[in-house]
Every structure is written in C-alpha cells, then in structure tokens.
Motif scaffolding. Structure first.
Motif, PDB file in Angstrom:
ATOM      1  N   TYR A 130       0.752  -1.205   0.112  1.00 51.41           N
ATOM      2  CA  TYR A 130      -0.008  -0.007   0.149  1.00 51.41           C
ATOM      3  C   TYR A 130       0.869   1.221   0.038  1.00 51.41           C
ATOM      4  O   TYR A 130       0.606   2.173   0.644  1.00 51.41           O
ATOM      5  CB  TYR A 130      -1.042  -0.047   1.144  1.00 51.41           C
ATOM      6  CG  TYR A 130      -1.806  -1.522   1.170  1.00 51.41           C
ATOM      7  CD1 TYR A 130      -2.647  -1.750   0.181  1.00 51.41           C
ATOM      8  CD2 TYR A 130      -1.372  -2.504   1.940  1.00 51.41           C
ATOM      9  CE1 TYR A 130      -3.096  -2.868   0.105  1.00 51.41           C
ATOM     10  CE2 TYR A 130      -1.969  -3.567   2.129  1.00 51.41           C
ATOM     11  CZ  TYR A 130      -2.979  -3.904   0.925  1.00 51.41           C
ATOM     12  OH  TYR A 130      -3.416  -5.034   0.803  1.00 51.41           O
ATOM     13  N   TYR A 163      13.168  -3.062  -5.243  1.00 48.63           N
ATOM     14  CA  TYR A 163      11.717  -3.631  -5.200  1.00 48.63           C
ATOM     15  C   TYR A 163      11.957  -5.297  -4.680  1.00 48.63           C
ATOM     16  O   TYR A 163      12.445  -6.160  -5.640  1.00 48.63           O
ATOM     17  CB  TYR A 163      10.988  -3.587  -6.635  1.00 48.63           C
ATOM     18  CG  TYR A 163       9.695  -4.269  -6.556  1.00 48.63           C
ATOM     19  CD1 TYR A 163       8.714  -4.212  -5.774  1.00 48.63           C
ATOM     20  CD2 TYR A 163       9.678  -5.143  -7.815  1.00 48.63           C
ATOM     21  CE1 TYR A 163       7.664  -4.923  -5.898  1.00 48.63           C
ATOM     22  CE2 TYR A 163       8.268  -5.873  -8.008  1.00 48.63           C
ATOM     23  CZ  TYR A 163       7.432  -5.718  -7.040  1.00 48.63           C
ATOM     24  OH  TYR A 163       6.273  -6.419  -7.107  1.00 48.63           O
ATOM     25  N   TYR A 195      -2.983   5.137  -2.094  1.00 50.82           N
ATOM     26  CA  TYR A 195      -3.141   3.484  -2.547  1.00 50.82           C
ATOM     27  C   TYR A 195      -4.713   3.582  -2.728  1.00 50.82           C
ATOM     28  O   TYR A 195      -5.457   3.533  -1.543  1.00 50.82           O
ATOM     29  CB  TYR A 195      -2.410   2.707  -1.961  1.00 50.82           C
ATOM     30  CG  TYR A 195      -2.154   1.237  -2.542  1.00 50.82           C
ATOM     31  CD1 TYR A 195      -0.932   1.256  -3.286  1.00 50.82           C
ATOM     32  CD2 TYR A 195      -3.264   0.223  -2.594  1.00 50.82           C
ATOM     33  CE1 TYR A 195      -0.985   0.136  -4.013  1.00 50.82           C
ATOM     34  CE2 TYR A 195      -3.051  -0.700  -3.474  1.00 50.82           C
ATOM     35  CZ  TYR A 195      -1.771  -0.897  -4.085  1.00 50.82           C
ATOM     36  OH  TYR A 195      -1.512  -2.088  -4.693  1.00 50.82           O
ATOM     37  N   SER A 238       2.431 -12.879  -1.931  1.00 52.57           N
ATOM     38  CA  SER A 238       2.529 -12.792  -3.100  1.00 52.57           C
ATOM     39  C   SER A 238       3.743 -14.064  -4.059  1.00 52.57           C
ATOM     40  O   SER A 238       4.708 -14.023  -3.197  1.00 52.57           O
ATOM     41  CB  SER A 238       3.273 -11.532  -3.925  1.00 52.57           C
ATOM     42  OG  SER A 238       2.157 -10.521  -3.646  1.00 52.57           O
ATOM     43  N   GLU A 279      -4.848 -13.890 -13.494  1.00 54.01           N
ATOM     44  CA  GLU A 279      -6.152 -13.986 -13.556  1.00 54.01           C
ATOM     45  C   GLU A 279      -6.736 -13.846 -15.199  1.00 54.01           C
ATOM     46  O   GLU A 279      -7.543 -14.943 -15.379  1.00 54.01           O
ATOM     47  CB  GLU A 279      -6.981 -12.756 -12.919  1.00 54.01           C
ATOM     48  CG  GLU A 279      -8.364 -12.970 -12.973  1.00 54.01           C
ATOM     49  CD  GLU A 279      -9.297 -11.764 -12.151  1.00 54.01           C
ATOM     50  OE1 GLU A 279      -8.586 -10.976 -11.302  1.00 54.01           O
ATOM     51  OE2 GLU A 279     -10.487 -11.577 -12.637  1.00 54.01           O
ATOM     52  N   GLN A 297      -7.173 -13.460  -4.852  1.00 56.74           N
ATOM     53  CA  GLN A 297      -5.910 -12.888  -5.188  1.00 56.74           C
ATOM     54  C   GLN A 297      -5.066 -13.712  -6.030  1.00 56.74           C
ATOM     55  O   GLN A 297      -4.576 -14.711  -5.467  1.00 56.74           O
ATOM     56  CB  GLN A 297      -5.395 -12.072  -4.283  1.00 56.74           C
ATOM     57  CG  GLN A 297      -3.970 -11.548  -4.205  1.00 56.74           C
ATOM     58  CD  GLN A 297      -3.482 -10.545  -5.453  1.00 56.74           C
ATOM     59  OE1 GLN A 297      -3.594 -11.277  -6.291  1.00 56.74           O
ATOM     60  NE2 GLN A 297      -3.274  -9.428  -4.967  1.00 56.74           N
ATOM     61  N   ALA A 298      -5.104 -13.597  -7.180  1.00 59.88           N
ATOM     62  CA  ALA A 298      -4.520 -14.591  -8.319  1.00 59.88           C
ATOM     63  C   ALA A 298      -2.795 -14.663  -8.109  1.00 59.88           C
ATOM     64  O   ALA A 298      -2.340 -15.656  -8.354  1.00 59.88           O
ATOM     65  CB  ALA A 298      -4.765 -14.569  -9.630  1.00 59.88           C
TER      66      ALA A 298
HETATM   67  N1  EPU Z   1      -5.326  -7.817  -9.913  1.00 63.24           N
HETATM   68  C1  EPU Z   1      -6.459  -8.467 -10.467  1.00 63.24           C
HETATM   69  N2  EPU Z   1      -6.614  -9.808 -10.137  1.00 63.24           N
HETATM   70  C2  EPU Z   1      -5.850 -10.182  -9.217  1.00 63.24           C
HETATM   71  C3  EPU Z   1      -5.166  -9.714  -8.408  1.00 63.24           C
HETATM   72  C4  EPU Z   1      -4.940  -8.299  -8.713  1.00 63.24           C
HETATM   73  O1  EPU Z   1      -6.927  -8.017 -11.597  1.00 63.24           O
HETATM   74  O2  EPU Z   1      -6.358 -11.606  -8.892  1.00 63.24           O
HETATM   75  C5  EPU Z   1      -5.292  -6.346 -10.113  1.00 63.24           C
HETATM   76  C6  EPU Z   1      -6.118  -5.505  -9.117  1.00 63.24           C
HETATM   77  O3  EPU Z   1      -7.500  -5.366  -9.526  1.00 63.24           O
HETATM   78  C7  EPU Z   1      -5.383  -4.231  -8.912  1.00 63.24           C
HETATM   79  C8  EPU Z   1      -3.792  -4.749  -9.293  1.00 63.24           C
HETATM   80  O4  EPU Z   1      -3.952  -6.190  -9.832  1.00 63.24           O
HETATM   81  O5  EPU Z   1      -5.901  -3.434 -10.055  1.00 63.24           O
HETATM   82  C9  EPU Z   1      -3.089  -4.590  -7.938  1.00 63.24           C
HETATM   83  O6  EPU Z   1      -3.580  -5.534  -7.212  1.00 63.24           O
HETATM   84  P1  EPU Z   1      -3.225  -5.607  -5.270  1.00 63.24           P
HETATM   85  O7  EPU Z   1      -3.427  -4.170  -5.167  1.00 63.24           O
HETATM   86  O8  EPU Z   1      -3.770  -6.513  -4.750  1.00 63.24           O
HETATM   87  O9  EPU Z   1      -1.669  -5.337  -5.206  1.00 63.24           O
HETATM   88  P2  EPU Z   1      -0.574  -6.530  -5.994  1.00 63.24           P
HETATM   89  O10 EPU Z   1       0.059  -5.679  -7.056  1.00 63.24           O
HETATM   90  O11 EPU Z   1      -1.107  -7.783  -6.523  1.00 63.24           O
HETATM   91  C10 EPU Z   1       1.101  -6.144  -4.316  1.00 63.24           C
HETATM   92  C11 EPU Z   1       1.997  -6.641  -3.531  1.00 63.24           C
HETATM   93  C12 EPU Z   1       1.510  -7.153  -2.125  1.00 63.24           C
HETATM   94  C13 EPU Z   1       1.012  -6.041  -1.579  1.00 63.24           C
HETATM   95  C14 EPU Z   1       0.081  -5.364  -2.415  1.00 63.24           C
HETATM   96  C15 EPU Z   1      -0.788  -4.059  -1.832  1.00 63.24           C
HETATM   97  C16 EPU Z   1       4.011  -7.322  -4.857  1.00 63.24           C
HETATM   98  C17 EPU Z   1       4.488  -8.752  -5.404  1.00 63.24           C
HETATM   99  N3  EPU Z   1       2.942  -7.638  -4.186  1.00 63.24           N
HETATM  100  O12 EPU Z   1       0.304  -7.029  -4.728  1.00 63.24           O
HETATM  101  O13 EPU Z   1       2.665  -7.805  -1.143  1.00 63.24           O
HETATM  102  O14 EPU Z   1       0.166  -6.267  -0.341  1.00 63.24           O
HETATM  103  O15 EPU Z   1       0.542  -4.946  -3.442  1.00 63.24           O
HETATM  104  O16 EPU Z   1       0.417  -3.041  -1.646  1.00 63.24           O
HETATM  105  O17 EPU Z   1       4.422  -6.267  -5.180  1.00 63.24           O
HETATM  106  C18 EPU Z   1       3.484  -9.893  -0.764  1.00 63.24           C
HETATM  107  O18 EPU Z   1       4.429  -9.359  -1.088  1.00 63.24           O
HETATM  108  O19 EPU Z   1       3.405 -11.030  -0.393  1.00 63.24           O
HETATM  109  C19 EPU Z   1       2.330  -9.180  -0.956  1.00 63.24           C
HETATM  110  C20 EPU Z   1       0.975  -9.523  -0.552  1.00 63.24           C
END
Ligand code: EPU
Length: 338
Positions: A130, A163, A195, A238, A279, A297-298
């Motif tokens: 976030y 990152y 965010y 993730s 996804e 969360q894919a």
């Molecule tokens: N999205 C999809 N489908 C999904 C998942 C995500 O379309 O199944 C889209 C969402 O709609 C959104 C975008 O992807 O537009 C971003 O999704 P989200 O905000 O859930 O974040 P993320 O980029 O998937 C990253 C971090 C997470 C962290 C979140 C929130 C990485 C690899 N992961 O996920 O970190 O919690 O942002 O800041 O950078 C972790 O590292 O273990 C982790 C959970």
C-alpha cells in the motif's frame, strides 16, 4: 540451546510444508548465535537461516543445521522532536512490531500492518504494501557474519534496497544472519493513503479522522478480505513479483488487452500487476488436489493442506509458461525455492 536432529519444519514455514531439517536450533540472543557459529562441532556443517518462513517454498529436506533466530525485544533507543528510533529483535513478529508503533502513535509502518513474517526477514526482501516499503522507515540492520561471527551494522544505503530486493538477497546471500533492525518513525506522521483501496476502505468504514490507527485498521481490513490467513490456508503472500516491462510492449498489449493496468516506474518502464495477468490467463481460483491459486488474489498460490512443495513449484512453472504465451511476459518468483 537445544540442537534437534531430523526436525520437521512444518510449523516454521507459512506454506505448512512438511520438510525436515537434518539439525535444528533456535537461538534467543546474538551471543547464542555467535556461540553456535564458533562451535567446533558444527564448524563444517552447512548452515541455513530460517526466519519466519513466510517467503520460502521447501521442495526438499534441508541437509544443514537450520538456525532459527528467535531474538526478542522492542525498545525505543532515542528520540527528538520529530522522530523516534526503535530497535527490534529479528525474532519479533513483524505485525507485533507494527502494533507497538501504532499503539504509541509512531508513524511510518501502519501501511505494513499484518504482513506475515518476522522483523529479521523484513529487510531481506524490502517488504512493502500500500505505497510503503520498509526502506522508507529503516535506519540500520544488525547482522552477524556466518563466517567470522562478527557483528556488523549495515546502514540503510549499505542494504541496497530495491523492489523486493536487498544486498542480503544478492551480493551477501547466505553470508549474514540478521539479528535486529532499527527504524526511524515519525511523531508527526505524513499518512500515506494514496493507494486506491485505502481511500475507498476508509470511506466504507466511515472514518472521520484519518490517523495512524485508522489507516492500520483499513489496511488490516483490506488484507483480511483479499489475502488468505496463513494460519488457516498455507501461502507465502505474493508468489511472483510484479513485472516491469518496456513502454513499447505495454502499448502493444494495451491495444490487444484494453484495460490492462500499468504504473510507470521510471526508466521508461511500466509495472504491470502479475495478479491481473494470472487472472486473465484463467488461473484465478484454480485448484488441483491440495494446492491452487487463491480465489480472491491470483498472485497468491495456496496449500489447502497436504500439498507438496514440488506440486506448488510445478504449478508456478505452468503459470509462468501460460502467462508468457498469452502476454509475452515472463514472471519471476518472489518466493525463494529451496
Ligand atoms: N489484480 C487482478 N486480479 C487479481 C489480483 C490483482 O486483476 O487476482 C489487479 C487488481 O485489480 C489491481 C492490481 O492487480 O488493479 C493490484 O492488485 P493489489 O492491490 O492486490 O496488489 P498487487 O500488486 O497484486 C502488491 C504486493 C503485495 C501488497 C499489495 C498491496 C507485490 C509482488 N505484491 O500486490 O504484497 O500487499 O501490492 O500493496 O508487489 C507480498 O509481497 O507478499 C504481498 C502480499
């Protein structure tokens, strides 16, 4: 210090995989750690450091002395009008440290609420969520050299954060054991609610006063609604990193897949959410026996119980191939394979 042979690591990795350590020892202080490293009996035995186990995928047994740093303690070491310096032991649960700060109104880590793992593992991969990364609040990292047993303090710059990256994952891989970290927190915090999901959640929660506490609560709410609790369903957050691709490729993909999300990260690169790609490649909610892809969360691969590390590894490779075939992007794992 008790050294245990043939020890199951099932409760020491958030995937809940039943890998076994040839030897296992828990150390509760930097002194104990130095002692075990200097011990002639173990001098030539390979060592493996296991923190909270929240970012590892065991695909085999570990033929080494597995050292689990359980060094506790959170203390304020100094403060001025604007900042507070807090030191935490590597074995503290990350979220407990966040709650210590939130309860005292020390700002800076509220967006990192509820990330699984320990304080010692957090700098390793520069945890982030976030809009905040640990590099924004860290002052220094204390670590012990596996080779010499010497204690070294690494400044934030020396940690070379990127990152989900740090010097401890690259040039100094397997050379140091993190024993603690010092953070600089703000007494007059600048809250980071940029965010999208945070703003929306604060509104839904009818929060009038946006504070460290309410931001932390909003983050916990989002995480609980989207991410599986490792205590219930095995996972390591993730599984892949979000790929950064060239602007040309992104523009090309936009014409083929309108609606593909992307965030400019400088150097002409665009970061694309891996969760979206997975996804759209059809994997969200996929299940095969005891393992699968989380339904909300894919980006998160899960072990419903009884799955093996190799099954998860194979699934992750199949997903990598499938995403590459559809989008021309090769995903890289965030999780460390062993
Ligand atoms: N999205 C999809 N489908 C999904 C998942 C995500 O379309 O199944 C889209 C969402 O709609 C959104 C975008 O992807 O537009 C971003 O999704 P989200 O905000 O859930 O974040 P993320 O980029 O998937 C990253 C971090 C997470 C962290 C979140 C929130 C990485 C690899 N992961 O996920 O970190 O919690 O942002 O800041 O950078 C972790 O590292 O273990 C982790 C959970």
């Amino acid at each position: 210090m008790q050294i245990r042979p043939n020890f199951s690591l099932r409760h020491f990795n958030t995937f809940g995989l039943d890998s076994s350590a040839r030897f296992f020892v828990e150390v509760s202080s930097a002194t104990e750690l130095t002692e075990i490293l200097a011990d002639q009996v173990w001098k030539h035995t390979p060592k493996f450091i296991l923190g909270g186990g929240s970012n590892v995928l065991f695909t085999r047994d570990i033929d080494a002395l597995v050292i689990h740093p359980a060094i506790k303690g959170i203390e304020k070491i100094k403060e001025d009008d604007l900042h507070v310096w807090v030191k935490a032991g590597a074995g503290e649960i990350w979220h407990d440290f966040v709650m210590y700060c939130v309860d005292r109104n020390y700002g800076g880590v509220e967006n990192l609420s509820l990330i699984p793992g320990t304080v010692g593992a957090a700098p390793m991969q520069n945890i982030g969520a976030y809009g905040v990364e640990i590099k924004d609040v860290i002052h220094s990292v204390e670590a012990v050299s596996i080779q010499t047993g010497d204690v070294t303090i690494f400044s934030k710059e020396e940690c070379q954060f990127g990152y989900r990256e740090s010097v401890f994952k690259r040039d100094l891989k397997d050379q140091y054991i993190i024993t603690g970290a010092t953070f600089v927190l703000n007494k007059k915090p600048v809250l980071n609610v940029g965010y999208g999901d945070i703003q929306k959640t604060l509104q839904e929660m009818n929060v009038g006063d946006v504070t460290i506490k309410t931001v932390s609560e909003a983050v916990m709410h989002i995480r609980r609604s989207k991410l599986p609790d490792p205590a219930v369903i095995g996972n390591a957050g993730s599984f892949f990193k979000n790929p950064e691709i060239a602007l040309d490729l992104y523009t090309d993909l936009q014409s083929k897949f309108p609606g593909i999300p992307g965030y400019p990260v400088g150097n002409g690169k665009i970061k694309v959410p891996a969760g979206w790609l997975i996804e759209k490649a059809g994997w969200k909610g996929y299940r095969q026996g005891a393992i699968g892809v989380h339904e909300k969360q894919a980006l998160v691969l899960v072990n419903y119980g009884g799955g093996s590390g190799n099954e998860i590894k194979t699934l992750s490779e199949t997903i990598q191939d499938s995403v590459e075939q559809k989008f021309g992007i090769r995903l890289n794992a965030e999780v460390n394979f062993l």
